[in-house]
Scaffold this active site. Structure first.
Site, PDB file in Angstrom:
ATOM      1  N   ASP A 119     -14.414  42.695-100.071  1.00  0.00           N
ATOM      2  CA  ASP A 119     -13.667  41.475 -99.759  1.00  0.00           C
ATOM      3  C   ASP A 119     -12.809  41.667 -98.509  1.00  0.00           C
ATOM      4  OD1 ASP A 119     -11.742  43.151-100.767  1.00  0.00           O
ATOM      5  OD2 ASP A 119     -10.922  41.734-102.219  1.00  0.00           O
ATOM      6  N   ASN A 153      -6.380  40.156 -97.956  1.00  0.00           N
ATOM      7  CA  ASN A 153      -7.245  40.933 -97.064  1.00  0.00           C
ATOM      8  C   ASN A 153      -7.898  40.038 -96.021  1.00  0.00           C
ATOM      9  OD1 ASN A 153      -6.849  43.470 -98.207  1.00  0.00           O
ATOM     10  ND2 ASN A 153      -8.387  43.132 -99.792  1.00  0.00           N
ATOM     11  N   CYS A 174      -0.109  46.795 -99.282  1.00  0.00           N
ATOM     12  CA  CYS A 174      -1.278  47.159-100.076  1.00  0.00           C
ATOM     13  C   CYS A 174      -0.806  48.179-101.104  1.00  0.00           C
ATOM     14  CB  CYS A 174      -2.368  47.748 -99.183  1.00  0.00           C
ATOM     15  SG  CYS A 174      -3.933  48.108-100.020  1.00  0.00           S
ATOM     16  N   HIS A 175      -1.511  48.291-102.234  1.00  0.00           N
ATOM     17  CA  HIS A 175      -1.056  49.245-103.245  1.00  0.00           C
ATOM     18  C   HIS A 175      -1.934  50.494-103.333  1.00  0.00           C
ATOM     19  CE1 HIS A 175      -3.251  46.000-105.721  1.00  0.00           C
ATOM     20  NE2 HIS A 175      -4.120  46.909-105.386  1.00  0.00           N
ATOM     21  N   HIS A 201      -6.458  50.606 -95.655  1.00  0.00           N
ATOM     22  CA  HIS A 201      -7.754  51.063 -96.157  1.00  0.00           C
ATOM     23  C   HIS A 201      -8.291  52.220 -95.330  1.00  0.00           C
ATOM     24  CE1 HIS A 201      -8.910  47.254 -98.667  1.00  0.00           C
ATOM     25  NE2 HIS A 201      -7.662  47.661 -98.889  1.00  0.00           N
ATOM     26  N   ASP A 260      -8.201  53.089-101.068  1.00  0.00           N
ATOM     27  CA  ASP A 260      -9.430  52.444-100.598  1.00  0.00           C
ATOM     28  C   ASP A 260     -10.042  53.132 -99.390  1.00  0.00           C
ATOM     29  OD1 ASP A 260      -9.609  50.334-102.506  1.00  0.00           O
ATOM     30  OD2 ASP A 260      -7.926  49.356-101.520  1.00  0.00           O
TER      31      ASP A 260
END
Length: 468
Positions: A119, A153, A174-175, A201, A260
């Site tokens: 995504d 995102n 972001c986590h 990411h 990620d």
């Protein structure tokens, strides 16, 4: 500051929104806050409103809510605007992915080296970029002192785009950094200091020491000698922090990938389903295979259905504490109803730090401007920072040359190319990217793809630009 106004765009994302609202209820210093909820899906928006009011009753919190239909109403008079919206939703993601696969691009054209999260579209997500800019420009016009908190995102491209194009206060969250805990548990460490850095990411464990300052990478190296790839059995498609690909990336880049980042490697790990299964584990092959992503979407659909059920039970007189499903949503309910435990999302603690000078440490996405040396000045980096009021102090972050030159610089180039293609709406730039894609067999293949795909992309972008 009291009586804040916080706007949430994309508030129909119930799991995320309820986490945010639960955190607000638990932080007494933010009592008196008014939350404005906005989403294009009216049913899901109403569900969130009902559960939000039930939560405030449960915690006896002084938080109020309203729903609106436009970005303008959400932003006007706001102190903070949280954007979690996915323009077009998962239906759009699947549409553009299907067109890409029709022309031979496994998992869609957006799947590129260092950008495989399903995504996190950056080549076809012009509607999402248009939404980001619309929100930011509305903030600049109507509430120029407000903070824009980016949750949707792609956070990397979105924070880079807005920060360069619009003069507002912005930070992306972001986590993924929470995965450091998994790494620490692997070597039996409970007390440790850590730091991550890179781009969203694409973050790396840049500091990892025990309470006495001893480098814990030594223990990771000892553990790695005992790792047997064939023994890796993920509990779900997202269980990848200790997958074979994570250890391979560590060996190559010299730092451990976090969150990620493990999903965002190279084609070596993503060529086809069997390759993904080899590196990310059976039976799914990671979250971004056709099997893993189907699992995820089914979980999402199940959560939406369960939220509908929760709402029916609550409106029928049941209490949140009595709701039991026999699914992972029970753990989610326990989390949001716990008086001591916050959700792990950074948005509300960040707001508290800014408003009430509650000094705290965060992992933030902000424009680089030299914060990480050797990376472009005008791109968003993900970095640790200490926030106290409007004062943000960024930690010095050092990355290995291998990470910078072989991972981050190629990923940054892709982000810049994707944003230039969006801003110019020049599909020739997309074609040039695809000419270097290992899945491309001919220029004719690209021409046919673009002829079918980009009319859809441009049409969806114009829909967003025309909305209020």
């Amino acid at each position: 500051m009291k009586n804040l106004k916080i706007g949430i765009i994309g508030a129909g994302s119930a799991v995320f929104s309820i986490r945010i609202i639960s955190d607000l209820c638990k932080i007494q210093e933010l009592s008196g806050t008014h939350v404005v909820l906005m989403d294009v899906d009216k049913k899901r928006l109403e569900n969130v409103l009902i559960l939000a009011k039930e939560l405030t009753n449960f915690f006896n919190a002084r938080i109020t809510f309203s729903t609106v239909e436009t970005i303008k109403e959400t932003v006007e008079g706001a102190d903070f605007v949280i954007n979690t919206a996915m323009a077009g939703g998962h239906n759009y993601l699947e549409l553009v992915r299907a067109i890409g696969e029709k022309y031979g691009y496994y998992r869609g054209v957006d799947a590129q080296n260092f950008n495989f999260v399903s995504d996190y579209l950056n080549l076809t997500n012009w509607n999402q970029f248009a939404l980001f800019l619309k929100i930011a420009k509305t903030i600049e016009r109507l509430s120029p002192n407000a903070w824009y908190l980016q949750a949707a995102n792609p956070v990397f491209e979105g924070t880079t785009l807005v920060s360069n194009e619009v003069g507002i206060k912005m930070v992306g969250f972001c986590h993924g950094h929470h995965a450091v805990e998994t790494i620490a548990q692997t070597i039996g460490e409970k007390q440790y200091e850590w730091q991550v850095g890179g781009v969203n990411h694409g973050i790396w464990l840049t500091k990892f020491v025990d309470k006495d300052g001893k480098d814990l990478y030594q223990k990771l190296n000892e553990h790695m000698k005992k790792v047997q790839y064939e023994e890796f059995k993920p509990s779900d498609p997202f269980d990848d922090q200790l997958s074979p690909v994570a250890w391979e990336m560590y060996k190559f880049y010299g730092l451990f990938p976090v969150g990620d980042t493990v999903r965002n490697s190279t084609w070596k790990y993503h060529r086809d389903l069997q390759t993904k299964i080899k590196w990310y584990g059976a039976p799914w092959g990671g979250a971004d295979s056709e099997i893993g992503w189907k699992w995820y979407v089914e979980q999402l659909n199940g959560a939406v259905h369960m939220i509908d059920t929760f709402v029916k039970l609550v409106t029928g007189g049941q209490k949140l504490t009595a709701l039991k499903t026999g699914t992972p949503l029970d753990e989610y309910l326990d989390e949001i109803l716990s008086e001591e435990k916050l959700s792990g999302e950074q948005h509300v603690p960040f707001i508290n730090s800014v408003v009430n000078k509650k000094c705290d440490r965060f992992v933030v996405n902000v424009l680089n401007k030299g914060k990480i040396k050797d990376l472009d000045y005008d791109i968003a980096v993900e970095i640790c920072a200490n926030v106290c009021g409007e004062n943000i102090e960024f930690e010095e972050t050092k990355l290995s040359e291998r990470v910078v030159n072989w991972y981050l610089k190629p990923r940054i180039l892709l982000a810049k190319q994707a944003l230039e293609a969006f801003k110019t709406q020049d599909v020739k730039l997309i074609a040039d990217i695809l000419e270097r894609d290992p899945r491309t067999k001919s220029s004719e293949q690209i021409e046919k793809l673009i002829g079918e795909l980009y009319p859809v992309v441009i049409s969806k972008m114009k829909e967003i630009e025309s909305q209020q």
